[in-house]
Design an enzyme around this catalytic site. Structure first.
Site, short mmCIF file in Angstrom:
data_model
loop_
_atom_site.label_atom_id
_atom_site.label_comp_id
_atom_site.label_asym_id
_atom_site.label_seq_id
_atom_site.Cartn_x
_atom_site.Cartn_y
_atom_site.Cartn_z
N LYS A 76 0.56 -1.27 0.09
CA LYS A 76 0.03 0.04 0.04
C LYS A 76 0.55 1.33 -0.61
CE LYS A 76 -2.20 -1.07 3.46
NZ LYS A 76 -1.90 -2.13 4.23
N ARG A 100 12.00 -7.06 6.44
CA ARG A 100 11.87 -5.54 6.53
C ARG A 100 12.68 -4.72 7.46
NH1 ARG A 100 6.47 -2.29 5.88
NH2 ARG A 100 5.88 -2.54 7.90
N ARG A 159 10.86 -2.90 12.79
CA ARG A 159 9.84 -2.73 13.37
C ARG A 159 9.62 -3.64 14.60
NH1 ARG A 159 5.85 -0.57 9.36
NH2 ARG A 159 3.96 -1.28 10.84
N ARG A 167 -1.06 -9.92 13.60
CA ARG A 167 -1.69 -8.50 12.73
C ARG A 167 -2.54 -9.07 11.63
NH1 ARG A 167 2.81 -4.98 10.98
NH2 ARG A 167 2.05 -3.71 9.52
N ARG A 175 -9.95 0.83 8.96
CA ARG A 175 -9.39 -0.87 9.21
C ARG A 175 -10.92 -1.37 10.03
NH1 ARG A 175 -4.11 0.57 8.97
NH2 ARG A 175 -2.45 -0.99 9.99
P1 AMP Z 1 0.25 0.20 9.73
O1 AMP Z 1 1.21 0.94 9.61
O2 AMP Z 1 -1.04 0.72 8.36
O3 AMP Z 1 0.38 -1.24 9.77
O4 AMP Z 1 0.24 0.24 10.95
C1 AMP Z 1 0.87 0.13 12.34
C2 AMP Z 1 -0.80 0.14 13.59
O5 AMP Z 1 -0.74 0.79 13.86
C3 AMP Z 1 -1.63 -0.87 13.50
O6 AMP Z 1 -0.92 -2.66 13.85
C4 AMP Z 1 -2.59 -0.67 14.51
O7 AMP Z 1 -1.91 -0.88 16.07
C5 AMP Z 1 -2.13 1.04 14.18
N1 AMP Z 1 -3.10 1.44 13.43
C6 AMP Z 1 -3.04 1.94 12.18
N2 AMP Z 1 -3.70 2.37 11.58
C7 AMP Z 1 -4.89 2.31 12.26
C8 AMP Z 1 -6.29 2.17 12.12
N3 AMP Z 1 -6.91 2.81 11.44
N4 AMP Z 1 -7.19 1.85 12.97
C9 AMP Z 1 -6.41 1.02 14.44
N5 AMP Z 1 -6.01 1.44 14.31
C10 AMP Z 1 -4.44 1.72 13.30
#
Ligand code: AMP
Length: 253
Positions: free
Chosen positions: A47, A161, A194, A205, A122
């Protein structure tokens, strides 16, 4: 799409409202509607890579909730303190917190002519809040772009990564290694994994994605807004397919 001079750049959904025969060669800015896009998909499906291209192609303000939250954690702000533990575990941060973070941006001046969201919504609840807010402002979502990839591919990509400590430049141990092991080619800072890219957290996840985000995909599908792309293809090909889908939407508008 707002330009610095206050005009609107060509984009999706040009709606002629005046006599088309008197339109100038470059359509009047007043005839353009906005390009409001969201990217949905499992972690590691690409993405972020596609977002980089789309925001350049269409000059869109880009909001990644993951990036916003990681910056907040690094800063130690109240948002970061609230979100940090959820993120470490790979759990979703509560909907109310996320909706507040994103609505503020979607309603901001910068996003008045269009936006690209990555990582939000999400959950169905988040999608409903976004949809209600856009409705209330007389705005529409143009499309939900789903970039999908099989679980095994996601695990392979995310567990390799590495991200640089200084500027979050991204590498992969197998597919895009740095010239010098453990050091960023671009700024010399150390490369780190990370917390939420560790293999056991990635698996968790993915479970969260299947449980909470899959219903969101069905929700967008039922509204006719979903466009599906295979994230296991090469990034150039995914980009071309997204561009073609957006061009089709523009034609249909
Ligand atoms: P990402 O980099 O988009 O995978 O986001 C990393 C982490 O941030 C996720 O595993 C969630 O803990 C939190 N997060 C990001 N976006 C959201 C969202 N829209 N709703 C809830 N948690 C989020």
């Amino acid at each position: 799409m707002a330009l610095p001079n206050g005009q609107v750049a060509p984009g999706i959904g040009q709606l002629p409202t005046a006599n088309p025969s008197v339109l100038p060669a470059i359509a009047s800015p007043l005839l353009m509607s906005e390009l409001n896009l969201i990217l949905v998909g499992p972690p590691g499906a690409g993405k972020g890579t596609q977002a980089d291209r789309l925001r350049k192609d269409h000059d869109l303000p880009y909001y990644s909730t993951g990036d916003i939250l990681r910056a907040a954690v690094k800063e130690g702000s109240p948002l970061g303190k609230e979100a940090g533990d959820y993120m470490k575990r790979g759990d979703l941060v509560p909907d109310e917190v996320m909706c507040e973070v994103i609505m503020e941006r979607v309603d901001g001046e910068e996003a008045a002519g269009g936006f690209l969201l990555d990582g939000f919504p999400r959950t169905v609840r988040q999608a409903e809040v976004l949809s209600d807010r856009l409705d209330a402002r007389g705005r529409d979502l143009t499309a939900a772009l789903l970039i999908d990839a099989p679980d095994e591919e996601v695990i392979k990509r995310l567990s390799g990564r590495r991200v640089c400590a200084e500027n979050q430049h991204t590498y992969h141990l197998l597919f895009n290694p740095p010239k010098r092991e453990g050091v960023c080619d671009r700024d010399g800072s150390p490369l780190l994994q990370r917390d939420d890219d560790r293999e056991e957290t990635v698996a968790y996840r993915l479970r969260v994605f299947h449980d909470q985000t899959k219903p969101l995909i069905e929700w967008y599908e039922s509204k006719g807004l979903l466009r599906h792309f295979d994230g296991s293809r090469a990034p150039d090909e995914v980009h071309q397919r997204i561009s073609a889908a957006l061009a089709e939407l523009e034609e249909a508008a």
